[in-house]
Design a protein around this motif. Structure first.
Motif, PDB file in Angstrom:
ATOM      1  N   SER A  28       0.811  -1.220   0.000  1.00 30.10           N
ATOM      2  CA  SER A  28       0.000   0.000   0.000  1.00 30.10           C
ATOM      3  C   SER A  28       0.844   1.270   0.000  1.00 30.10           C
ATOM      4  O   SER A  28       0.552   2.215  -0.734  1.00 30.10           O
ATOM      5  N   LEU A  29       1.864   1.311   0.836  1.00 27.36           N
ATOM      6  CA  LEU A  29       2.619   2.547   0.992  1.00 27.36           C
ATOM      7  C   LEU A  29       3.560   2.833  -0.174  1.00 27.36           C
ATOM      8  O   LEU A  29       4.003   3.966  -0.328  1.00 27.36           O
ATOM      9  N   THR A  30       3.846   1.831  -1.004  1.00 31.24           N
ATOM     10  CA  THR A  30       4.657   2.113  -2.189  1.00 31.24           C
ATOM     11  C   THR A  30       3.908   3.048  -3.134  1.00 31.24           C
ATOM     12  O   THR A  30       4.528   3.702  -3.966  1.00 31.24           O
ATOM     13  N   LEU A  31       2.593   3.128  -3.000  1.00 44.14           N
ATOM     14  CA  LEU A  31       1.785   3.995  -3.849  1.00 44.14           C
ATOM     15  C   LEU A  31       1.861   5.464  -3.433  1.00 44.14           C
ATOM     16  O   LEU A  31       1.509   6.344  -4.219  1.00 44.14           O
ATOM     17  N   LEU A  32       2.310   5.726  -2.212  1.00 46.91           N
ATOM     18  CA  LEU A  32       2.345   7.094  -1.691  1.00 46.91           C
ATOM     19  C   LEU A  32       3.758   7.653  -1.772  1.00 46.91           C
ATOM     20  O   LEU A  32       4.684   7.096  -1.183  1.00 46.91           O
ATOM     21  N   PRO A  33       3.942   8.769  -2.470  1.00 49.00           N
ATOM     22  CA  PRO A  33       5.286   9.337  -2.575  1.00 49.00           C
ATOM     23  C   PRO A  33       5.849   9.832  -1.240  1.00 49.00           C
ATOM     24  O   PRO A  33       7.055   9.855  -1.043  1.00 49.00           O
ATOM     25  N   MET A  34       4.948  10.239  -0.304  1.00 47.16           N
ATOM     26  CA  MET A  34       5.434  10.795   0.952  1.00 47.16           C
ATOM     27  C   MET A  34       4.411  10.561   2.055  1.00 47.16           C
ATOM     28  O   MET A  34       3.217  10.764   1.862  1.00 47.16           O
ATOM     29  N   THR A  35       4.902  10.110   3.202  1.00 48.25           N
ATOM     30  CA  THR A  35       4.164  10.145   4.463  1.00 48.25           C
ATOM     31  C   THR A  35       5.144  10.638   5.520  1.00 48.25           C
ATOM     32  O   THR A  35       6.352  10.439   5.405  1.00 48.25           O
ATOM     33  N   MET A  36       4.623  11.326   6.531  1.00 48.74           N
ATOM     34  CA  MET A  36       5.489  11.811   7.609  1.00 48.74           C
ATOM     35  C   MET A  36       4.690  11.782   8.906  1.00 48.74           C
ATOM     36  O   MET A  36       3.933  12.695   9.198  1.00 48.74           O
ATOM     37  N   HIS A  37       4.817  10.698   9.636  1.00 49.02           N
ATOM     38  CA  HIS A  37       4.054  10.505  10.864  1.00 49.02           C
ATOM     39  C   HIS A  37       4.694  11.243  12.038  1.00 49.02           C
ATOM     40  O   HIS A  37       5.888  11.102  12.295  1.00 49.02           O
ATOM     41  N   TYR A  38       3.874  12.000  12.733  1.00 51.53           N
ATOM     42  CA  TYR A  38       4.260  12.610  13.998  1.00 51.53           C
ATOM     43  C   TYR A  38       3.456  11.897  15.080  1.00 51.53           C
ATOM     44  O   TYR A  38       2.237  11.758  14.962  1.00 51.53           O
ATOM     45  N   VAL A  39       4.122  11.453  16.141  1.00 50.85           N
ATOM     46  CA  VAL A  39       3.453  10.799  17.255  1.00 50.85           C
ATOM     47  C   VAL A  39       3.710  11.666  18.485  1.00 50.85           C
ATOM     48  O   VAL A  39       4.857  11.959  18.823  1.00 50.85           O
ATOM     49  N   LEU A  40       2.620  12.084  19.143  1.00 51.05           N
ATOM     50  CA  LEU A  40       2.762  13.006  20.260  1.00 51.05           C
ATOM     51  C   LEU A  40       1.702  12.774  21.323  1.00 51.05           C
ATOM     52  O   LEU A  40       0.814  11.949  21.144  1.00 51.05           O
ATOM     53  N   ASN A  41       1.826  13.505  22.415  1.00 54.51           N
ATOM     54  CA  ASN A  41       0.903  13.385  23.540  1.00 54.51           C
ATOM     55  C   ASN A  41       0.735  11.922  23.945  1.00 54.51           C
ATOM     56  O   ASN A  41      -0.370  11.385  23.980  1.00 54.51           O
ATOM     57  N   ILE A  42       1.853  11.313  24.246  1.00 52.82           N
ATOM     58  CA  ILE A  42       1.884   9.890  24.600  1.00 52.82           C
ATOM     59  C   ILE A  42       1.424   9.719  26.044  1.00 52.82           C
ATOM     60  O   ILE A  42       2.042  10.247  26.967  1.00 52.82           O
ATOM     61  N   ASP A  43       0.338   8.992  26.222  1.00 51.45           N
ATOM     62  CA  ASP A  43      -0.210   8.723  27.547  1.00 51.45           C
ATOM     63  C   ASP A  43      -0.053   7.228  27.823  1.00 51.45           C
ATOM     64  O   ASP A  43      -0.764   6.419  27.239  1.00 51.45           O
ATOM     65  N   ALA A  44       0.901   6.901  28.679  1.00 52.24           N
ATOM     66  CA  ALA A  44       1.216   5.495  28.973  1.00 52.24           C
ATOM     67  C   ALA A  44       0.793   5.155  30.393  1.00 52.24           C
ATOM     68  O   ALA A  44       1.252   5.789  31.349  1.00 52.24           O
ATOM     69  N   ALA A  45      -0.067   4.171  30.513  1.00 52.90           N
ATOM     70  CA  ALA A  45      -0.453   3.637  31.827  1.00 52.90           C
ATOM     71  C   ALA A  45       0.319   2.333  32.008  1.00 52.90           C
ATOM     72  O   ALA A  45      -0.015   1.312  31.411  1.00 52.90           O
ATOM     73  N   ILE A  46       1.368   2.406  32.807  1.00 47.04           N
ATOM     74  CA  ILE A  46       2.280   1.274  32.986  1.00 47.04           C
ATOM     75  C   ILE A  46       1.894   0.528  34.255  1.00 47.04           C
ATOM     76  O   ILE A  46       1.714   1.123  35.310  1.00 47.04           O
ATOM     77  N   ASP A  47       1.782  -0.801  34.105  1.00 43.60           N
ATOM     78  CA  ASP A  47       1.448  -1.656  35.246  1.00 43.60           C
ATOM     79  C   ASP A  47       2.371  -2.867  35.202  1.00 43.60           C
ATOM     80  O   ASP A  47       2.097  -3.847  34.501  1.00 43.60           O
ATOM     81  N   GLY A  48       3.494  -2.774  35.898  1.00 44.54           N
ATOM     82  CA  GLY A  48       4.470  -3.866  35.903  1.00 44.54           C
ATOM     83  C   GLY A  48       5.054  -4.080  34.523  1.00 44.54           C
ATOM     84  O   GLY A  48       5.677  -3.180  33.964  1.00 44.54           O
ATOM     85  N   ASP A  49       4.830  -5.263  33.958  1.00 48.37           N
ATOM     86  CA  ASP A  49       5.389  -5.590  32.641  1.00 48.37           C
ATOM     87  C   ASP A  49       4.378  -5.412  31.514  1.00 48.37           C
ATOM     88  O   ASP A  49       4.559  -5.937  30.417  1.00 48.37           O
TER      89      ASP A  49
END
Length: 148
Positions: free
Chosen positions: A69-90
């Motif tokens: 699928s992505l070979t069809l797209l000349p450009m993608t640029m993902h930004y990942v932000l506002n990471i909310d992690a609820a960590i419980d042990g492992d």
């Protein structure tokens, strides 16, 4: 563990999880499917069905679909932000926003989409890995797939 050790472990886990999500975005945009695989457990379930023409499947199925699928797209640029992690042990549940400018052949200008990545993470011998990803695509500007 002491309170100080718990606080330090929390910070270390949050930093490692942020790096994992950065690695995810880097792998997708670089079309580096070996790197992409390092984000997930071998038995991961990945669901992109909220995106236009999206699919869900195991890691091998998802890599094959993304690679085609992505070979069809000349450009993608993902930004990942506002990471909310609820960590419980492992284990951890993570909800992070994404913003993705992309170019779609035949569409004038840049398109943009955004939403949330919802991960279920597990701590492994190689660090945090995603056992489940559900993309929640909430909006799409300049969307050629929208009904008229």
């Amino acid at each position: 563990m002491s309170t100080d050790q718990n606080a330090l472990q929390q910070l270390l886990d949050e930093a490692e999880i942020a790096r994992l999500l950065t690695r995810y975005a880097t792998a997708v945009d670089a079309r580096d499917w070996d790197l992409y695989r390092t984000v997930f457990t071998p038995d991961a379930w990945i669901d992109y069905t909220s995106a236009p023409h999206g699919q869900a499947g195991n890691l091998d199925e998802t890599v094959a679909w993304l690679a085609a699928s992505l070979t069809l797209l000349p450009m993608t640029m993902h930004y990942v932000l506002n990471i909310d992690a609820a960590i419980d042990g492992d284990g951890a549940t993570v909800r992070a926003m994404f913003y993705n400018p992309l170019q779609i052949p035949g569409v004038e200008g840049t398109s943009f989409c955004g939403g949330y990545y919802n991960h279920t993470l597990v701590r492994t011998g190689d660090g945090w890995r995603s056992a489940r990803l559900i993309e929640e695509n909430l909006w799409f500007e300049n969307n050629p797939f929208a009904s008229s």
